[in-house]
Write a protein that holds these residues in place. Structure first.
Motif, mmCIF file in Angstrom:
data_model
loop_
_atom_site.group_PDB
_atom_site.id
_atom_site.type_symbol
_atom_site.label_atom_id
_atom_site.label_comp_id
_atom_site.label_asym_id
_atom_site.label_seq_id
_atom_site.Cartn_x
_atom_site.Cartn_y
_atom_site.Cartn_z
ATOM 1 N N LEU A 90 0.844 -1.193 0.000
ATOM 2 C CA LEU A 90 0.000 0.000 0.000
ATOM 3 C C LEU A 90 0.880 1.245 0.000
ATOM 4 N N THR A 91 0.646 2.142 -0.947
ATOM 5 C CA THR A 91 1.353 3.421 -1.018
ATOM 6 C C THR A 91 0.322 4.514 -1.266
ATOM 7 N N CYS A 92 0.503 5.656 -0.615
ATOM 8 C CA CYS A 92 -0.411 6.786 -0.798
ATOM 9 C C CYS A 92 0.331 7.953 -1.442
ATOM 10 N N TYR A 93 -0.414 8.729 -2.252
ATOM 11 C CA TYR A 93 0.145 9.880 -2.950
ATOM 12 C C TYR A 93 -0.796 11.069 -2.788
ATOM 13 N N ALA A 94 -0.228 12.275 -2.834
ATOM 14 C CA ALA A 94 -1.017 13.505 -2.796
ATOM 15 C C ALA A 94 -0.426 14.497 -3.790
ATOM 16 N N SER A 95 -1.269 15.403 -4.274
ATOM 17 C CA SER A 95 -0.807 16.406 -5.226
ATOM 18 C C SER A 95 0.213 17.333 -4.567
ATOM 19 N N PRO B 50 4.732 10.870 -2.739
ATOM 20 C CA PRO B 50 4.390 9.809 -1.785
ATOM 21 C C PRO B 50 4.107 10.401 -0.404
ATOM 22 N N CYS B 51 3.122 9.836 0.274
ATOM 23 C CA CYS B 51 2.742 10.307 1.611
ATOM 24 C C CYS B 51 3.221 9.315 2.668
ATOM 25 N N PRO B 52 3.709 9.799 3.800
ATOM 26 C CA PRO B 52 4.013 8.883 4.901
ATOM 27 C C PRO B 52 2.726 8.289 5.460
ATOM 28 N N ILE B 53 2.771 7.029 5.849
ATOM 29 C CA ILE B 53 1.594 6.322 6.355
ATOM 30 C C ILE B 53 1.898 5.814 7.759
ATOM 31 N N ARG B 54 0.954 6.002 8.672
ATOM 32 C CA ARG B 54 1.087 5.498 10.039
ATOM 33 C C ARG B 54 -0.139 4.672 10.371
ATOM 34 N N ASN B 55 0.060 3.425 10.721
ATOM 35 C CA ASN B 55 -1.029 2.551 11.113
ATOM 36 C C ASN B 55 -1.297 2.738 12.607
#
Length: 345
Positions: free
Chosen positions: A310-315, A322-327
């Motif tokens: 899973l990878t997240c992106y933002a404009s 790429p956005c940092p992700i914290r579960n």
């Protein structure tokens, strides 16, 4: 139809090498064919879907036919299919051509390649590959907002709700790069749901990310989102390389929002991602045209035979960062860095 790969050197793009595509691919799949007897038969299906133009390596390698950006590889041995998987063309042939280029002219940094013998872009299509067509939407019309003064009703922008502040430190989050546009926090059970939910291996799947948007307390000009729920999209269209929302997809989702916000969307890829960015040009256009809030993110679930990532992106300016992700299911008392991707085997 036999396909050749042409390798071009320098700014003048001088043709220096032509190799059959099959010959380039055989060594790359030696591990997959080793357990079987006989000669492998490769069945290749190139997709008329735009892909990345440049291979991300230690030299510049431009794909001159990026309109055919993806390729599905099937290997037949012992009378059956022993391996099949879609790839982006760059990720599959890029490493092989980069090695070849370094051997031919180690000092040269600019290269290009193309797969010769492909039809024009207009001749491509999905053919007989698995797909789910988007449903026909009745009772709709296009409105030219530039003519709003002559319409029998008024159109004005809706007021943006005030976005509250969020202290990431209270959630045990430390950012290794404080200038990221959006930090993504996954609420209770969200990562587990994304990693375990049933997803097709033949067509792309997707849906919506629902939660809450915040301004970061340490930098109010940047944002964070907490994803509370994942909603698979209804009334959507899909194929091996595309996922499509419809107006009915958004209507069905809006009925489930309540007092929460649409913080982004997710979809799957069935091919190997590029190292710099996993989103295709079509994905980026969809995000920029449809999810226009600066805090809305695009989540990509890359599926392979053994794991999901899973990878997240933002404009961010003219780029998707790429956005940092914290579960948040992890221990929130210990401060840990948010990572650019999460996955499991």
């Amino acid at each position: 139809m036999a396909l050749d790969v042409e390798l071009y050197q320098g700014e003048s793009r001088q043709l220096v090498r032509t190799e059959p595509l099959i010959a380039l691919l055989r060594p790359a799949f030696a591990a997959e064919t080793a357990p079987f007897r006989g000669n492998p038969r490769f069945v290749l299906m190139l997709r008329n879907d735009p892909g990345p133009e440049t291979y991300d390596g230690d030299l510049e390698l431009t794909n001159l036919r990026a309109d055919f950006g993806y390729i599905h590889v099937a290997i037949h041995m012992e009378g059956r299919v022993v391996y099949q998987k879609p790839y982006s063309v760059n990720s599959l042939v890029g490493p092989v051509l980069a090695r070849m280029a370094r051997e031919l002219a180690p000092e040269e940094r600019r290269w290009a390649f193309r797969i010769a013998g492909l039809p024009s872009s207009e001749d491509g299509g999905d053919g007989d590959s698995p797909q789910r067509l988007p449903p026909v939407v009745d009772g709709t019309d296009d409105i030219d907002v530039s003519r709003s003064a002559r319409l029998p009703f008024g159109i004005r922008p809706a007021a943006e709700p005030e976005i509250p502040l969020l202290d990431l430190a209270e959630y045990g989050v430390t950012l290794t790069d404080p200038e990221v546009p959006v930090a993504v926090l996954l609420g209770a059970g969200v990562q587990r749901h994304l990693m375990d939910m049933e997803l097709s291996t033949e067509i792309e799947e997707g849906g919506f990310l629902v939660g809450r948007a915040f301004r970061r307390a340490d930098d109010p000009g940047r944002h964070a989102v907490i994803v509370d729920e994942v909603l698979p999209a209804e009334h959507s269209g899909a194929s091996l390389m595309h996922f499509t929302f419809t107006g009915d997809s958004f209507r069905a989702m809006s009925g489930l929002l309540g007092d929460r916000q649409l913080v982004g969307w997710y979809h799957t890829h069935l091919f190997q991602t590029e190292r710099t960015i996993g989103l295709s040009r079509t994905d980026i256009d969809l995000h920029r045209d449809t999810f226009r809030r600066p805090w809305q993110v695009a989540a990509l679930i890359n599926l392979t035979s053994r794991r999901r990532v899973l990878t997240c992106y933002a404009s961010s300016d003219d780029w998707m960062a790429p956005c940092p992700i914290r579960n948040l299911d992890d221990d929130a008392d210990s401060h840990r860095s948010a990572h650019p991707s999460l996955g499991h085997k």
